[in-house]
Design an enzyme around this catalytic site. Structure first.
Site, PDB file in Angstrom:
ATOM      1  N   THR A  59       2.515  75.029 -33.938  1.00 52.21           N
ATOM      2  CA  THR A  59       3.895  75.615 -34.661  1.00 52.21           C
ATOM      3  C   THR A  59       3.384  76.964 -35.296  1.00 52.21           C
ATOM      4  O   THR A  59       4.365  77.983 -35.305  1.00 52.21           O
ATOM      5  CB  THR A  59       4.453  74.797 -35.642  1.00 52.21           C
ATOM      6  OG1 THR A  59       3.336  74.269 -36.837  1.00 52.21           O
ATOM      7  CG2 THR A  59       4.972  73.605 -34.991  1.00 52.21           C
ATOM      8  N   HIS A  67      49.797  55.535  -7.550  1.00 52.86           N
ATOM      9  CA  HIS A  67      48.756  54.732  -7.342  1.00 52.86           C
ATOM     10  C   HIS A  67      48.024  55.251  -5.977  1.00 52.86           C
ATOM     11  O   HIS A  67      48.257  55.594  -4.886  1.00 52.86           O
ATOM     12  CB  HIS A  67      49.080  53.475  -7.206  1.00 52.86           C
ATOM     13  CG  HIS A  67      50.514  53.120  -6.948  1.00 52.86           C
ATOM     14  ND1 HIS A  67      51.215  52.484  -7.877  1.00 52.86           N
ATOM     15  CD2 HIS A  67      51.232  53.502  -5.871  1.00 52.86           C
ATOM     16  CE1 HIS A  67      52.534  52.313  -7.513  1.00 52.86           C
ATOM     17  NE2 HIS A  67      52.468  52.791  -6.338  1.00 52.86           N
TER      18      HIS A  67
END
EC number: 2.7.7.23
Length: 433
Positions: free
Chosen positions: A81, A339
């Site tokens: 880091t 449907h």
């Protein structure tokens, strides 16, 4: 103002994926994009540190964000880091402002408000979390709200192991602090890496003031595995659901509903259980019934479902789409499909009724073709519309018809083999030898 540096050079090995860790999605959005949005909300100088699959990450970022300043970490020489913010000569990467905020790219839950305590500090500062169970984390030893030292768990004594304060992985530094101590940073540790925590230790040894800023745990969850990604997504879902309900959206069994960041609501909306809203969707004055999936579509003044699927580019207005109906690139204006239908690459006018089992046959094996259906059309059940086809208004199509040619307005269209009834056919068929 301040500058923001986002660390995104890691491999993300624990994700077990060929996709870069920071491009894994949380509610449909790469986790890196969340932290970039937060960064741009507080700064006009945003830096992104890359290494592993950097071109892939850069390409994704450039499609969405302008103004990101990219850097490549020299991991062969300066890993860790601390090494992420180093140039070749160990000086800090150049920034526009004297105040520098350092964030991790794998923390998609961070918000501007969650960072406020850290942003308000005028000193060099480290963000801390108070964990009920800090096992596995390095402990931060405090004295009068200042950081006295940071000790890794394996090096902590029994008293230090009782400390609940741990490093959140976010930092606020003055640039002159970085310029003074970064060149002194070394990698004489088990991992042979340069750590930002060691940078803080250098400052403490020189009697620098390091503020300890406690932050809310929920916002600083790091994502290093698929389990943690799922946990972060559930937290984000809770936020999105709450935001929607605060706008008046009715949710039945909210925990069963999945929605993504690009979904917007207007007017009075109802979402029944098991609904999934994916991508950029507009839901306006609509009811999405149970277990329906809406993708990249607009549903306005309509009801959809249950068990319906609106695939990308569907625009359903003033219409009803019922159970087991699938639409794709379909525009319905005042129509009904109750449907069991597939409606793809089509436009359907108002007062048109689509019977059960109707299919727009839009693909010929090479290309997709469009079906245009006018107003006041009645399409009988189990009909096939073979595109490209244009059906006028005020048309009646008989059940079981296969349409291969355009139908003029005002027509009745039929195409079926004549029915034949054979007397005593049943008995002849089943006659025993």
């Amino acid at each position: 103002m301040l500058s923001v540096i986002i660390l995104a050079a890691g491999k993300g090995t624990r994700m077990h994926s060929s996709l870069p860790k920071t491009l894994h999605t949380i509610c449909g959005e790469p986790m890196l994009f969340y932290i970039l949005e937060t960064a741009f909300s507080i700064s006009d100088d945003v830096h992104l540190i890359l290494h592993h699959q950097q071109e892939r990450i850069k390409e994704a970022v450039l499609k969405r964000f302008k103004g990101v300043i990219f850097h490549t970490q020299i991991v062969e020489k300066y890993s860790g880091t601390g090494g992420a913010i180093m140039q070749e000569d160990k000086t800090p990467i150049p920034t526009k402002h004297e105040r520098v905020l350092i964030l991790n790219a794998d923390m998609p839950l961070i918000t501007k408000d969650a960072l406020t305590p850290l942003l308000e500090s005028k000193n060099n500062a480290i963000g801390l979390l108070h964990l009920a169970d800090p096992k596995g984390y390095g402990r931060v030893v405090l004295e009068n709200h200042q950081v006295k030292k940071i000790v890794e768990e394996k090096d902590a004594n029994d008293e230090e192991k009782e400390i609940k304060s741990v490093n959140a992985g976010v930092y606020g530094f003055e640039r002159k602090f970085l310029e003074r101590y970064l060149p002194k940073l070394h990698d004489q540790n088990a991992q042979k890496e340069y750590y930002l925590t060691d940078l803080i230790a250098l400052g403490i040894n020189e009697n620098e003031t390091i503020d300890a800023i406690f932050l809310e745990e929920e916002y600083f969850l790091g994502v290093n595995s698929q389990t943690e990604r799922a946990k972060a997504e559930e937290i984000m879902l809770e936020r999105l659901r709450k935001n929607a309900m605060d706008l008046g959206v009715v949710m039945q069994l909210p925990d069963s509903i999945y929605l993504e960041k690009g979904v917007s609501f207007k007017g009075e909306c109802v979402l029944e259980q098991g609904v999934r809203l994916i991508g950029n969707c507009l839901i306006e004055n609509a009811c999405i019934k149970a277990y329906s999936v809406i993708e990249e579509s607009q549903i306005v003044n309509s009801s959809v479902g249950p068990f319906a699927h609106a695939r990308p580019k569907s625009v359903i207005c003033n219409s009803h789409v019922g159970n087991f109906v699938e639409t794709k690139n379909a525009k319905l204006q005042g129509a009904k499909a109750g449907h069991l239908s597939y409606l793809g690459d089509c436009e359907i006018g108002k007062n048109t009724n689509v019977g059960a089992g109707v299919i727009t046959c839009n693909y010929d094996g090479k290309k997709k073709h469009q079906t245009i259906i006018g107003e006041n059309v009645f399409i009988g059940s189990d009909s096939q519309l073979v595109a490209p086809i244009n059906i006028g208004s005020n048309v009646l199509i008989g059940s079981g018809t296969t349409i291969t040619k355009d139908i003029p307005s005002g027509s009745l269209s039929l195409s079926r083999a004549p029915q034949t009834n054979i007397e005593n056919g049943y008995f002849k068929f089943f006659k025993k030898p």
